[in-house]
Design a protein around this motif. Sequence first.
Motif, mmCIF file in Angstrom:
data_model
loop_
_atom_site.group_PDB
_atom_site.id
_atom_site.type_symbol
_atom_site.label_atom_id
_atom_site.label_comp_id
_atom_site.label_asym_id
_atom_site.label_seq_id
_atom_site.Cartn_x
_atom_site.Cartn_y
_atom_site.Cartn_z
ATOM 1 N N ASP A 96 10.868 -17.020 -4.946
ATOM 2 C CA ASP A 96 10.039 -16.911 -3.939
ATOM 3 C C ASP A 96 8.820 -15.669 -4.201
ATOM 4 O O ASP A 96 9.545 -14.639 -4.955
ATOM 5 C CB ASP A 96 11.314 -15.790 -2.912
ATOM 6 N N ARG A 97 7.729 -15.260 -3.140
ATOM 7 C CA ARG A 97 6.971 -14.327 -3.217
ATOM 8 C C ARG A 97 7.532 -13.494 -1.420
ATOM 9 O O ARG A 97 7.007 -14.413 -0.622
ATOM 10 C CB ARG A 97 5.739 -14.914 -3.346
ATOM 11 N N VAL A 98 7.968 -12.599 -1.620
ATOM 12 C CA VAL A 98 7.866 -12.276 0.355
ATOM 13 C C VAL A 98 7.455 -10.600 0.074
ATOM 14 O O VAL A 98 7.161 -9.939 -0.650
ATOM 15 C CB VAL A 98 9.178 -11.814 -0.103
ATOM 16 N N GLY A 99 6.322 -10.010 1.359
ATOM 17 C CA GLY A 99 6.116 -9.614 1.846
ATOM 18 C C GLY A 99 6.588 -8.849 3.478
ATOM 19 O O GLY A 99 7.554 -9.747 3.912
ATOM 20 N N VAL A 100 6.514 -7.788 3.792
ATOM 21 C CA VAL A 100 7.383 -7.057 5.208
ATOM 22 C C VAL A 100 6.564 -6.572 5.524
ATOM 23 O O VAL A 100 4.574 -5.655 5.088
ATOM 24 C CB VAL A 100 7.942 -5.964 4.330
ATOM 25 N N LEU A 101 5.650 -7.127 6.782
ATOM 26 C CA LEU A 101 4.436 -7.084 7.380
ATOM 27 C C LEU A 101 5.436 -5.871 8.989
ATOM 28 O O LEU A 101 6.425 -6.865 9.520
ATOM 29 C CB LEU A 101 4.080 -8.049 8.144
ATOM 30 N N THR A 102 4.217 -5.011 8.960
ATOM 31 C CA THR A 102 4.552 -4.689 10.759
ATOM 32 C C THR A 102 3.972 -5.211 11.162
ATOM 33 O O THR A 102 2.710 -5.048 11.318
ATOM 34 C CB THR A 102 4.489 -3.359 10.962
ATOM 35 N N ASP A 103 4.181 -5.781 13.010
ATOM 36 C CA ASP A 103 2.566 -6.324 13.168
ATOM 37 C C ASP A 103 2.501 -5.506 14.416
ATOM 38 O O ASP A 103 3.483 -4.349 14.317
ATOM 39 C CB ASP A 103 3.937 -7.296 14.243
ATOM 40 N N PRO A 104 1.216 -5.661 15.345
ATOM 41 C CA PRO A 104 0.708 -4.840 15.911
ATOM 42 C C PRO A 104 1.180 -3.814 17.052
ATOM 43 O O PRO A 104 1.184 -2.919 17.909
ATOM 44 C CB PRO A 104 -0.239 -4.947 16.151
ATOM 45 N N VAL B 23 3.647 -8.401 -0.778
ATOM 46 C CA VAL B 23 4.221 -8.789 -1.955
ATOM 47 C C VAL B 23 4.398 -8.748 -3.390
ATOM 48 O O VAL B 23 3.679 -8.338 -3.521
ATOM 49 C CB VAL B 23 3.034 -10.208 -1.485
ATOM 50 N N GLU B 24 5.923 -9.765 -3.253
ATOM 51 C CA GLU B 24 6.043 -9.333 -4.873
ATOM 52 C C GLU B 24 6.512 -10.583 -5.006
ATOM 53 O O GLU B 24 7.815 -11.148 -3.433
ATOM 54 C CB GLU B 24 7.008 -8.231 -5.193
ATOM 55 N N GLU B 25 6.872 -10.900 -6.127
ATOM 56 C CA GLU B 25 7.705 -12.460 -6.948
ATOM 57 C C GLU B 25 9.186 -12.027 -6.799
ATOM 58 O O GLU B 25 9.675 -10.332 -8.093
ATOM 59 C CB GLU B 25 7.187 -13.171 -7.706
ATOM 60 N N LEU B 26 10.143 -12.627 -6.672
ATOM 61 C CA LEU B 26 11.621 -12.200 -6.640
ATOM 62 C C LEU B 26 12.075 -13.319 -7.345
ATOM 63 O O LEU B 26 11.374 -14.021 -8.233
ATOM 64 C CB LEU B 26 12.540 -12.355 -5.706
ATOM 65 N N ASP B 27 13.689 -12.715 -8.278
ATOM 66 C CA ASP B 27 14.220 -13.571 -9.859
ATOM 67 C C ASP B 27 14.092 -15.107 -9.085
ATOM 68 O O ASP B 27 14.047 -15.485 -10.009
ATOM 69 C CB ASP B 27 14.727 -12.618 -9.579
ATOM 70 N N ASN B 28 14.682 -14.604 -7.455
ATOM 71 C CA ASN B 28 14.474 -16.429 -6.980
ATOM 72 C C ASN B 28 13.248 -17.333 -7.335
ATOM 73 O O ASN B 28 13.323 -18.669 -6.933
ATOM 74 C CB ASN B 28 15.578 -16.421 -5.906
#
Length: 147
Positions: free
Chosen positions: A123-131, A116-121
């Motif tokens: 938003d807090r965003v992370g990318v998840l791979t589900d099982p 998770v990181e905070e973008l300039d706009n």
Amino acid sequence: MNEGPRLIGEISIRLFVRHGDQQMAMDFYENVFGARVVGRPYLHNGALIAAEMRMGASVIMIVGANPKRDADASLGGPRSVHAIGATPVMLDIHVDDVDRVMHHATSEGGHVRNAVEELDNGDRVGVLTDPFGHLWVVKSRRKHLAA
């Protein structure tokens, strides 16, 4: 001017999982994203083959991939992500607390692809791979930036 056809219903996305993983996928999406089964699950000879789930305003259908198509690419798709070895699709989901959802998802068997990181706009965003191999861009709005 011809405007073309108009959409008269909602769009539903089908997520294919390995045959037999349908209930596990439904449980994961319910526990992590708050999805709820809508309508009656689709059964064949008494076995679960698919179910529609509502996630917020969206409908996702969880479908067990046909084992014959998973085993033999020449039969054509759809195939599960595990049979293909990757996914060409990323699903975006907006949640109230991305940090909490990402943490919970990993405790349920998901894997963080991008922390998770905070973008300039804002938003807090992370990318998840589900099982089940599907990629989810998990987002939450933290603040509104001045225009």
